[in-house]
Motif scaffolding. Structure first.
Motif, PDB file in Angstrom:
ATOM      1  N   MET A   1       0.837  -1.183   0.000  1.00 33.36           N
ATOM      2  CA  MET A   1       0.000   0.000   0.000  1.00 33.36           C
ATOM      3  C   MET A   1       0.881   1.245   0.000  1.00 33.36           C
ATOM      4  O   MET A   1       1.853   1.325   0.741  1.00 33.36           O
ATOM      5  CB  MET A   1      -0.900  -0.022   1.230  1.00 33.36           C
ATOM      6  CG  MET A   1      -1.741   1.209   1.378  1.00 33.36           C
ATOM      7  SD  MET A   1      -2.814   1.041   2.821  1.00 33.36           S
ATOM      8  CE  MET A   1      -3.933   2.317   2.467  1.00 33.36           C
ATOM      9  N   THR A   2       0.542   2.216  -0.803  1.00 39.87           N
ATOM     10  CA  THR A   2       1.291   3.456  -0.873  1.00 39.87           C
ATOM     11  C   THR A   2       0.661   4.464   0.066  1.00 39.87           C
ATOM     12  O   THR A   2      -0.552   4.661   0.071  1.00 39.87           O
ATOM     13  CB  THR A   2       1.275   4.014  -2.308  1.00 39.87           C
ATOM     14  OG1 THR A   2       1.842   3.032  -3.172  1.00 39.87           O
ATOM     15  CG2 THR A   2       2.076   5.296  -2.402  1.00 39.87           C
ATOM     16  N   THR A   3       1.492   5.095   0.870  1.00 39.06           N
ATOM     17  CA  THR A   3       1.022   6.091   1.808  1.00 39.06           C
ATOM     18  C   THR A   3       1.642   7.427   1.454  1.00 39.06           C
ATOM     19  O   THR A   3       2.844   7.506   1.221  1.00 39.06           O
ATOM     20  CB  THR A   3       1.438   5.716   3.249  1.00 39.06           C
ATOM     21  OG1 THR A   3       1.004   4.389   3.503  1.00 39.06           O
ATOM     22  CG2 THR A   3       0.827   6.659   4.260  1.00 39.06           C
ATOM     23  N   VAL A   4       0.826   8.477   1.422  1.00 36.64           N
ATOM     24  CA  VAL A   4       1.321   9.805   1.124  1.00 36.64           C
ATOM     25  C   VAL A   4       1.200  10.642   2.385  1.00 36.64           C
ATOM     26  O   VAL A   4       0.113  10.804   2.934  1.00 36.64           O
ATOM     27  CB  VAL A   4       0.534  10.471  -0.030  1.00 36.64           C
ATOM     28  CG1 VAL A   4       1.058  11.866  -0.303  1.00 36.64           C
ATOM     29  CG2 VAL A   4       0.610   9.622  -1.284  1.00 36.64           C
ATOM     30  N   ASN A  12       8.035   2.090   0.508  1.00 33.56           N
ATOM     31  CA  ASN A  12       9.326   1.431   0.646  1.00 33.56           C
ATOM     32  C   ASN A  12       9.599   0.757  -0.703  1.00 33.56           C
ATOM     33  O   ASN A  12       9.293  -0.418  -0.892  1.00 33.56           O
ATOM     34  CB  ASN A  12       9.313   0.414   1.786  1.00 33.56           C
ATOM     35  CG  ASN A  12      10.668  -0.214   1.987  1.00 33.56           C
ATOM     36  OD1 ASN A  12      11.511  -0.230   1.096  1.00 33.56           O
ATOM     37  ND2 ASN A  12      10.884  -0.740   3.182  1.00 33.56           N
ATOM     38  N   LEU A  13      10.154   1.526  -1.618  1.00 32.54           N
ATOM     39  CA  LEU A  13      10.399   1.060  -2.978  1.00 32.54           C
ATOM     40  C   LEU A  13      11.285  -0.178  -2.986  1.00 32.54           C
ATOM     41  O   LEU A  13      11.052  -1.109  -3.741  1.00 32.54           O
ATOM     42  CB  LEU A  13      11.059   2.180  -3.789  1.00 32.54           C
ATOM     43  CG  LEU A  13      11.223   1.896  -5.278  1.00 32.54           C
ATOM     44  CD1 LEU A  13      10.561   2.996  -6.081  1.00 32.54           C
ATOM     45  CD2 LEU A  13      12.684   1.779  -5.622  1.00 32.54           C
ATOM     46  N   TRP A  14      12.281  -0.205  -2.123  1.00 28.31           N
ATOM     47  CA  TRP A  14      13.237  -1.318  -2.113  1.00 28.31           C
ATOM     48  C   TRP A  14      12.580  -2.620  -1.683  1.00 28.31           C
ATOM     49  O   TRP A  14      12.970  -3.694  -2.138  1.00 28.31           O
ATOM     50  CB  TRP A  14      14.433  -0.986  -1.229  1.00 28.31           C
ATOM     51  CG  TRP A  14      15.045   0.335  -1.591  1.00 28.31           C
ATOM     52  CD1 TRP A  14      15.284   1.379  -0.752  1.00 28.31           C
ATOM     53  CD2 TRP A  14      15.484   0.772  -2.880  1.00 28.31           C
ATOM     54  NE1 TRP A  14      15.839   2.432  -1.443  1.00 28.31           N
ATOM     55  CE2 TRP A  14      15.974   2.085  -2.751  1.00 28.31           C
ATOM     56  CE3 TRP A  14      15.517   0.186  -4.147  1.00 28.31           C
ATOM     57  CZ2 TRP A  14      16.490   2.815  -3.823  1.00 28.31           C
ATOM     58  CZ3 TRP A  14      16.025   0.913  -5.209  1.00 28.31           C
ATOM     59  CH2 TRP A  14      16.500   2.208  -5.048  1.00 28.31           C
ATOM     60  N   TYR A  21      16.920  -2.590  -6.195  1.00 26.36           N
ATOM     61  CA  TYR A  21      17.908  -2.261  -5.165  1.00 26.36           C
ATOM     62  C   TYR A  21      19.206  -3.044  -5.399  1.00 26.36           C
ATOM     63  O   TYR A  21      20.296  -2.478  -5.356  1.00 26.36           O
ATOM     64  CB  TYR A  21      17.366  -2.556  -3.760  1.00 26.36           C
ATOM     65  CG  TYR A  21      18.393  -2.255  -2.697  1.00 26.36           C
ATOM     66  CD1 TYR A  21      18.561  -0.956  -2.220  1.00 26.36           C
ATOM     67  CD2 TYR A  21      19.223  -3.255  -2.198  1.00 26.36           C
ATOM     68  CE1 TYR A  21      19.527  -0.668  -1.272  1.00 26.36           C
ATOM     69  CE2 TYR A  21      20.196  -2.978  -1.253  1.00 26.36           C
ATOM     70  CZ  TYR A  21      20.340  -1.681  -0.790  1.00 26.36           C
ATOM     71  OH  TYR A  21      21.315  -1.401   0.140  1.00 26.36           O
ATOM     72  N   LYS A  22      19.081  -4.328  -5.666  1.00 29.48           N
ATOM     73  CA  LYS A  22      20.273  -5.161  -5.905  1.00 29.48           C
ATOM     74  C   LYS A  22      21.049  -4.642  -7.119  1.00 29.48           C
ATOM     75  O   LYS A  22      22.283  -4.605  -7.106  1.00 29.48           O
ATOM     76  CB  LYS A  22      19.881  -6.624  -6.102  1.00 29.48           C
ATOM     77  CG  LYS A  22      19.413  -7.294  -4.831  1.00 29.48           C
ATOM     78  CD  LYS A  22      18.951  -8.721  -5.095  1.00 29.48           C
ATOM     79  CE  LYS A  22      18.322  -9.310  -3.847  1.00 29.48           C
ATOM     80  NZ  LYS A  22      17.678 -10.589  -4.114  1.00 29.48           N
ATOM     81  N   GLY A  23      20.350  -4.253  -8.158  1.00 27.62           N
ATOM     82  CA  GLY A  23      21.003  -3.708  -9.338  1.00 27.62           C
ATOM     83  C   GLY A  23      21.706  -2.393  -9.038  1.00 27.62           C
ATOM     84  O   GLY A  23      22.847  -2.176  -9.464  1.00 27.62           O
ATOM     85  N   THR A 151      10.489   8.964  -3.367  1.00 27.73           N
ATOM     86  CA  THR A 151       9.742   8.180  -2.366  1.00 27.73           C
ATOM     87  C   THR A 151       9.730   8.843  -0.991  1.00 27.73           C
ATOM     88  O   THR A 151       9.161   8.297  -0.055  1.00 27.73           O
ATOM     89  CB  THR A 151      10.337   6.764  -2.227  1.00 27.73           C
ATOM     90  OG1 THR A 151      11.696   6.865  -1.802  1.00 27.73           O
ATOM     91  CG2 THR A 151      10.242   6.007  -3.545  1.00 27.73           C
ATOM     92  N   ARG A 152      10.358  10.010  -0.896  1.00 29.43           N
ATOM     93  CA  ARG A 152      10.470  10.749   0.362  1.00 29.43           C
ATOM     94  C   ARG A 152      11.073   9.891   1.471  1.00 29.43           C
ATOM     95  O   ARG A 152      10.543   9.804   2.577  1.00 29.43           O
ATOM     96  CB  ARG A 152       9.125  11.317   0.804  1.00 29.43           C
ATOM     97  CG  ARG A 152       8.673  12.488  -0.007  1.00 29.43           C
ATOM     98  CD  ARG A 152       7.606  13.285   0.728  1.00 29.43           C
ATOM     99  NE  ARG A 152       7.212  14.409  -0.092  1.00 29.43           N
ATOM    100  CZ  ARG A 152       5.967  14.757  -0.322  1.00 29.43           C
ATOM    101  NH1 ARG A 152       4.985  14.084   0.225  1.00 29.43           N
ATOM    102  NH2 ARG A 152       5.693  15.793  -1.069  1.00 29.43           N
ATOM    103  N   ALA A 153      12.180   9.270   1.159  1.00 27.24           N
ATOM    104  CA  ALA A 153      12.873   8.449   2.149  1.00 27.24           C
ATOM    105  C   ALA A 153      13.264   9.317   3.341  1.00 27.24           C
ATOM    106  O   ALA A 153      13.736  10.439   3.182  1.00 27.24           O
ATOM    107  CB  ALA A 153      14.107   7.816   1.525  1.00 27.24           C
TER     108      ALA A 153
END
Length: 167
Positions: A1-4, A12-14, A21-23, A151-153
């Motif tokens: 689920m995407t939260t804004v 959490n894209l990773w 991420y591995k790439g 992603t606003r990490a």
């Protein structure tokens, strides 16, 4: 689920695409080989400043301090061209190339290129394979910045402050 959230992470894209991420981690590792770690950190910080990536700035300022880069050099990095004698010719060439690759404006409205004089300055200070690593490092940190900004990490230091109640 995407939260804004106004001031929080979007996703959490990773976790969602771990293969990306591995790439990215593989590109980062390959780019870093053969590059002076101090120059690599200065490049990562300068690109992250230009891209306004708080997550990466937090991480790379901490990494730079662990390498022994002085607080004065970190404080004045944004004004490196005016900080005469604080950065070596090689570091200045790397920082100029970082700015040119990150901005890709060529210094003109018709831009979208790295000016020849900036590239030639870097080529005078780095042997060819090392220059290839430098360019790869610059491209890599720009990609990391864009993922983290999109992603606003949340920077690790901010998470730590919230968890300890030290805001």
């Amino acid at each position: 689920m995407t939260t804004v959230h106004e001031h929080g992470p979007r996703m959490n894209l990773w976790k969602l695409v771990p293969e990306v991420y591995k790439g990215m981690a593989a590109v980062e590792a390959a780019a870093s080989k053969g590059l002076d770690p101090v120059i690599a950190e200065l490049v990562k910080i300068r690109a992250s400043q230009l891209n306004k990536c708080a997550f990466c700035l937090d991480m790379h300022f901490a990494d730079a301090r662990k390498l022994g880069i002085s607080q004065l050099r970190l404080d004045l990095l944004e004004a490196w061209e005016e900080a005469h004698g604080l950065y070596t010719d090689k570091e200045q060439a790397a920082l100029a190339l970082t700015e040119a690759v990150t901005r890709l404006d060529g210094g003109t409205p018709q831009g979208h290129y790295v000016p020849d004089e900036v590239y030639e300055r870097a080529a005078k200070n780095f042997e060819e394979t090392e220059l290839a690593h430098l360019i790869s490092q610059i491209v890599s940190i720009n990609a990391w910045n864009r993922f983290q900004v999109a992603t606003r990490a949340v920077p690790a230091s901010l998470k730590e402050n919230k968890e300890s109640g030290a805001e």
